[in-house]
Design a protein around this motif. Structure first.
Motif, PDB file in Angstrom:
ATOM      1  N   PHE A 353       0.828  -1.208   0.000  1.00 36.91           N
ATOM      2  CA  PHE A 353       0.000   0.000   0.000  1.00 36.91           C
ATOM      3  C   PHE A 353       0.868   1.267   0.000  1.00 36.91           C
ATOM      4  O   PHE A 353       0.660   2.190  -0.794  1.00 36.91           O
ATOM      5  N   GLU A 354       1.900   1.237   0.840  1.00 36.29           N
ATOM      6  CA  GLU A 354       2.793   2.391   0.972  1.00 36.29           C
ATOM      7  C   GLU A 354       3.480   2.699  -0.364  1.00 36.29           C
ATOM      8  O   GLU A 354       3.637   3.865  -0.731  1.00 36.29           O
ATOM      9  N   ASP A 355       3.899   1.598  -1.052  1.00 36.27           N
ATOM     10  CA  ASP A 355       4.588   1.791  -2.329  1.00 36.27           C
ATOM     11  C   ASP A 355       3.698   2.490  -3.350  1.00 36.27           C
ATOM     12  O   ASP A 355       4.182   3.167  -4.252  1.00 36.27           O
ATOM     13  N   LEU A 356       2.377   2.311  -3.165  1.00 36.76           N
ATOM     14  CA  LEU A 356       1.434   2.909  -4.123  1.00 36.76           C
ATOM     15  C   LEU A 356       0.908   4.275  -3.660  1.00 36.76           C
ATOM     16  O   LEU A 356       0.029   4.840  -4.290  1.00 36.76           O
ATOM     17  N   SER A 357       1.464   4.777  -2.565  1.00 35.77           N
ATOM     18  CA  SER A 357       0.820   5.915  -1.894  1.00 35.77           C
ATOM     19  C   SER A 357       1.572   7.229  -1.993  1.00 35.77           C
ATOM     20  O   SER A 357       1.495   8.049  -1.092  1.00 35.77           O
ATOM     21  N   GLU A 358       2.305   7.439  -3.077  1.00 35.56           N
ATOM     22  CA  GLU A 358       3.101   8.658  -3.145  1.00 35.56           C
ATOM     23  C   GLU A 358       2.263   9.938  -3.062  1.00 35.56           C
ATOM     24  O   GLU A 358       2.667  10.923  -2.481  1.00 35.56           O
ATOM     25  N   GLU A 359       1.051   9.920  -3.628  1.00 33.19           N
ATOM     26  CA  GLU A 359       0.243  11.140  -3.726  1.00 33.19           C
ATOM     27  C   GLU A 359      -0.826  11.226  -2.631  1.00 33.19           C
ATOM     28  O   GLU A 359      -1.662  12.110  -2.667  1.00 33.19           O
ATOM     29  N   ASN A 360      -0.808  10.268  -1.685  1.00 34.78           N
ATOM     30  CA  ASN A 360      -1.945  10.192  -0.760  1.00 34.78           C
ATOM     31  C   ASN A 360      -1.733  10.864   0.586  1.00 34.78           C
ATOM     32  O   ASN A 360      -2.626  10.863   1.417  1.00 34.78           O
ATOM     33  N   ASN A 361      -0.546  11.431   0.778  1.00 32.28           N
ATOM     34  CA  ASN A 361      -0.280  12.069   2.073  1.00 32.28           C
ATOM     35  C   ASN A 361       0.170  13.501   1.866  1.00 32.28           C
ATOM     36  O   ASN A 361       1.336  13.827   2.105  1.00 32.28           O
ATOM     37  N   PRO A 362      -0.776  14.390   1.447  1.00 26.90           N
ATOM     38  CA  PRO A 362      -0.364  15.767   1.100  1.00 26.90           C
ATOM     39  C   PRO A 362       0.260  16.509   2.270  1.00 26.90           C
ATOM     40  O   PRO A 362       1.165  17.314   2.075  1.00 26.90           O
ATOM     41  N   GLU A 363      -0.180  16.222   3.466  1.00 25.20           N
ATOM     42  CA  GLU A 363       0.368  16.953   4.611  1.00 25.20           C
ATOM     43  C   GLU A 363       1.840  16.608   4.812  1.00 25.20           C
ATOM     44  O   GLU A 363       2.682  17.484   5.026  1.00 25.20           O
ATOM     45  N   SER A 364       2.156  15.304   4.773  1.00 28.07           N
ATOM     46  CA  SER A 364       3.558  14.887   4.931  1.00 28.07           C
ATOM     47  C   SER A 364       4.410  15.483   3.816  1.00 28.07           C
ATOM     48  O   SER A 364       5.497  16.028   4.070  1.00 28.07           O
ATOM     49  N   SER A 365       3.916  15.380   2.571  1.00 26.82           N
ATOM     50  CA  SER A 365       4.705  15.889   1.438  1.00 26.82           C
ATOM     51  C   SER A 365       5.027  17.360   1.628  1.00 26.82           C
ATOM     52  O   SER A 365       6.179  17.777   1.510  1.00 26.82           O
ATOM     53  N   SER A 366       3.992  18.145   2.012  1.00 23.94           N
ATOM     54  CA  SER A 366       4.208  19.581   2.142  1.00 23.94           C
ATOM     55  C   SER A 366       5.132  19.883   3.313  1.00 23.94           C
ATOM     56  O   SER A 366       5.982  20.766   3.237  1.00 23.94           O
ATOM     57  N   PHE A 367       5.002  19.111   4.402  1.00 25.11           N
ATOM     58  CA  PHE A 367       5.862  19.327   5.566  1.00 25.11           C
ATOM     59  C   PHE A 367       7.329  19.098   5.201  1.00 25.11           C
ATOM     60  O   PHE A 367       8.195  19.921   5.480  1.00 25.11           O
ATOM     61  N   PHE A 368       7.596  17.971   4.538  1.00 30.57           N
ATOM     62  CA  PHE A 368       9.001  17.664   4.262  1.00 30.57           C
ATOM     63  C   PHE A 368       9.581  18.571   3.194  1.00 30.57           C
ATOM     64  O   PHE A 368      10.782  18.835   3.169  1.00 30.57           O
ATOM     65  N   LYS A 369       8.706  19.098   2.335  1.00 36.56           N
ATOM     66  CA  LYS A 369       9.176  20.090   1.371  1.00 36.56           C
ATOM     67  C   LYS A 369       9.629  21.349   2.140  1.00 36.56           C
ATOM     68  O   LYS A 369      10.713  21.891   1.889  1.00 36.56           O
ATOM     69  N   SER A 370       8.827  21.803   3.103  1.00 40.84           N
ATOM     70  CA  SER A 370       9.190  22.970   3.906  1.00 40.84           C
ATOM     71  C   SER A 370      10.476  22.726   4.668  1.00 40.84           C
ATOM     72  O   SER A 370      11.335  23.606   4.777  1.00 40.84           O
ATOM     73  N   VAL A 371      10.627  21.521   5.200  1.00 35.76           N
ATOM     74  CA  VAL A 371      11.837  21.187   5.958  1.00 35.76           C
ATOM     75  C   VAL A 371      13.068  21.281   5.072  1.00 35.76           C
ATOM     76  O   VAL A 371      14.108  21.819   5.464  1.00 35.76           O
ATOM     77  N   LYS A 372      12.935  20.764   3.863  1.00 38.97           N
ATOM     78  CA  LYS A 372      14.068  20.790   2.938  1.00 38.97           C
ATOM     79  C   LYS A 372      14.459  22.246   2.638  1.00 38.97           C
ATOM     80  O   LYS A 372      15.628  22.612   2.687  1.00 38.97           O
ATOM     81  N   ASN A 373      13.437  23.066   2.363  1.00 38.76           N
ATOM     82  CA  ASN A 373      13.691  24.493   2.101  1.00 38.76           C
ATOM     83  C   ASN A 373      14.393  25.156   3.275  1.00 38.76           C
ATOM     84  O   ASN A 373      15.301  25.968   3.109  1.00 38.76           O
ATOM     85  N   PHE A 374      13.960  24.811   4.459  1.00 44.06           N
ATOM     86  CA  PHE A 374      14.547  25.373   5.686  1.00 44.06           C
ATOM     87  C   PHE A 374      16.035  25.045   5.783  1.00 44.06           C
ATOM     88  O   PHE A 374      16.880  25.917   5.975  1.00 44.06           O
ATOM     89  N   TRP A 375      16.344  23.768   5.568  1.00 45.98           N
ATOM     90  CA  TRP A 375      17.758  23.384   5.634  1.00 45.98           C
ATOM     91  C   TRP A 375      18.586  24.079   4.572  1.00 45.98           C
ATOM     92  O   TRP A 375      19.684  24.527   4.816  1.00 45.98           O
ATOM     93  N   ASP A 376      17.976  24.163   3.359  1.00 44.69           N
ATOM     94  CA  ASP A 376      18.689  24.836   2.258  1.00 44.69           C
ATOM     95  C   ASP A 376      19.004  26.290   2.629  1.00 44.69           C
ATOM     96  O   ASP A 376      20.115  26.763   2.408  1.00 44.69           O
ATOM     97  N   SER A 377      17.994  26.969   3.188  1.00 41.98           N
ATOM     98  CA  SER A 377      18.206  28.383   3.527  1.00 41.98           C
ATOM     99  C   SER A 377      19.272  28.541   4.613  1.00 41.98           C
ATOM    100  O   SER A 377      20.003  29.517   4.648  1.00 41.98           O
ATOM    101  N   MET A 378      19.369  27.576   5.518  1.00 39.52           N
ATOM    102  CA  MET A 378      20.361  27.656   6.593  1.00 39.52           C
ATOM    103  C   MET A 378      21.771  27.511   6.071  1.00 39.52           C
ATOM    104  O   MET A 378      22.723  28.025   6.643  1.00 39.52           O
ATOM    105  N   LYS A 379      21.919  26.747   4.964  1.00 41.47           N
ATOM    106  CA  LYS A 379      23.241  26.552   4.390  1.00 41.47           C
ATOM    107  C   LYS A 379      23.779  27.884   3.889  1.00 41.47           C
ATOM    108  O   LYS A 379      24.964  28.064   3.715  1.00 41.47           O
ATOM    109  N   GLY A 380      22.843  28.825   3.656  1.00 40.63           N
ATOM    110  CA  GLY A 380      23.197  30.178   3.269  1.00 40.63           C
ATOM    111  C   GLY A 380      23.529  30.315   1.813  1.00 40.63           C
ATOM    112  O   GLY A 380      24.397  31.045   1.432  1.00 40.63           O
TER     113      GLY A 380
END
Ligand SMILES: [Zn+2]
Ligand SMILES: [Zn+2]
Length: 380
Positions: A353-380
């Motif tokens: 089920f998980e393997d088929l679920s890439e698009e089914n967890n919008p909250e997680s996707s958006s959260f980890f996208k924000s996290v990635k952006n945060f780390w990128d911005s910290m690198k300066g």
């Protein structure tokens, strides 16, 4: 011994106004007061005489009776006097205290509540009553056993054996207080002979020891209205402790405590119910049945894709407000339950089920996208 004319005692004419009578009496009371006339039995007798005269003349009804019938109006108990009046001792004591308040009130430090009473009022009682939420919802009639003191039957509350009338306390002359000079101060104490009642009983009632009341458990039926909350007080007037020697009873206060409930949590008129739903039900949606406080059930539709914490309102399924001021709502809060104790087959299905679920967890996707952006911005 012939009784002196009351007007003569106070030194006023028959036509004197109420004001003149009061003034004359105060003057006499000050003059003859026992504190100023230590060991002077004559002054004491005159003081009592003045009090007795004032007691009658200050009361328009008694004064009229006296003017018509003279002393006979108040002789022989209930006989010729005005209806229901007890001349002498009883009310006489309250006339005393009026004057004491005037004379001593200021420097005695403002004795709150004024004069003492002949028959002490019984104490108010508090009774803690725990009721269930269901009972608070519907209202209920409860029988409670209140340990209290009630009027003694043997003496009808008078405290005297065989119904004899109590007599004025000789120690305090019916005032209930005694005064003593200590240095510059006059100290006032509750009279030790009569415990402040102003009267003593020669033959105390054997059942109650002269108190006029006895300890007893009393069964009371109490009507608990719908909507009560923890802290609600119900007052039952006159159901408190009986008064001393026929004094008025106190009140009984019932303090309500509503017990916590296993299913419902209450907030004022609203009820909250946390309903766990399985992960699959929350994802797929469906109907569930929830309990209501009246013992019934309500069907609730769970929308597909419901998250934990989602709230749904059931209007009018809450608690009634006290005194019929509407009804609260019931709030359902979903708690999505993650499955535990999985079999290997279930694990296999979930992985698939998980393997088929890439698009089914919008909250997680958006959260980890924000996290990635945060780390990128910290690198300066
Ligand atoms: Zn006394
Ligand atoms: Zn008794």
């Amino acid at each position: 011994m012939a009784k002196r004319d009351f007007y003569e005692v106070l030194g006023v004419s028959k036509g004197a106004s109420a004001d003149e009578i009061k003034k004359a009496y105060r003057k006499k009371a000050k003059e003859l007061h026992p504190d100023r006339n230590k060991d002077n039995p004559e002054a004491e007798a005159q003081f009592k005489e003045a009090n007795e005269a004032y007691e009658i003349l200050k009361d328009a009804e008694k004064k009229a009776a006296y003017d018509r019938f003279g002393h006979q109006a108040f002789e022989g108990g209930m006989g010729g006097g005005p209806r229901g009046s007890h001349p002498g001792q009883g009310d006489f004591a309250s006339a005393f205290s009026d004057v004491f308040d005037d004379l001593f009130g200021d420097f005695m430090g403002g004795r709150g509540g004024g004069g003492r009473q002949r028959a002490a009022r019984g104490a108010d009682l508090r009774y803690n009553l725990r009721v269930s939420l269901e009972d608070a919802f519907s209202g209920i009639q409860k029988t409670i056993n209140v340990p209290t003191s009630v009027q003694c039957d043997s003496c009808d509350g008078s405290g005297a054996e065989g119904g004899a009338e109590p007599t004025t306390c000789p120690t305090c002359s019916g005032m209930g207080k005694v005064r003593a000079q200590q240095g510059f101060f006059t100290v006032e104490r509750t009279c030790p002979t009569c415990s402040g009642l102003g009267q003593i009983i020669k033959n105390p009632c054997k059942s109650c020891g002269g108190q006029g009341r006895v300890e007893k458990d009393r069964a009371l039926s109490v009507n608990i209205p719908a909507g009560v909350e923890t802290g609600t007080r119900i007052r039952l007037a006159g159901e408190g402790e009986a008064g001393m020697r026929g004094g008025p009873s106190g009140d009984l206060y019932i303090f309500i405590e509503v017990a916590p409930h296993k299913i419902f949590e209450r907030d004022g008129p609203n009820l909250y119910c946390r309903v766990p739903v399985s992960m699959a039900s929350a994802a797929l949606g469906g109907d569930i049945e929830v309990p209501t406080i009246d013992g019934g059930r309500s069907r609730v539709k769970i929308p597909a894709g419901s998250q934990s914490g989602r709230q749904m309102r059931l209007r009018g399924k809450g608690m009634p407000a006290l005194r019929g001021a509407g009804t609260g709502d019931m709030m359902i809060e979903l708690a999505v339950e993650t499955p535990v104790n999985l079999t290997s087959r279930q694990k296999e299905l979930l992985r698939e089920f998980e393997d088929l679920s890439e698009e089914n967890n919008p909250e997680s996707s958006s959260f980890f996208k924000s996290v990635k952006n945060f780390w990128d911005s910290m690198k300066g």
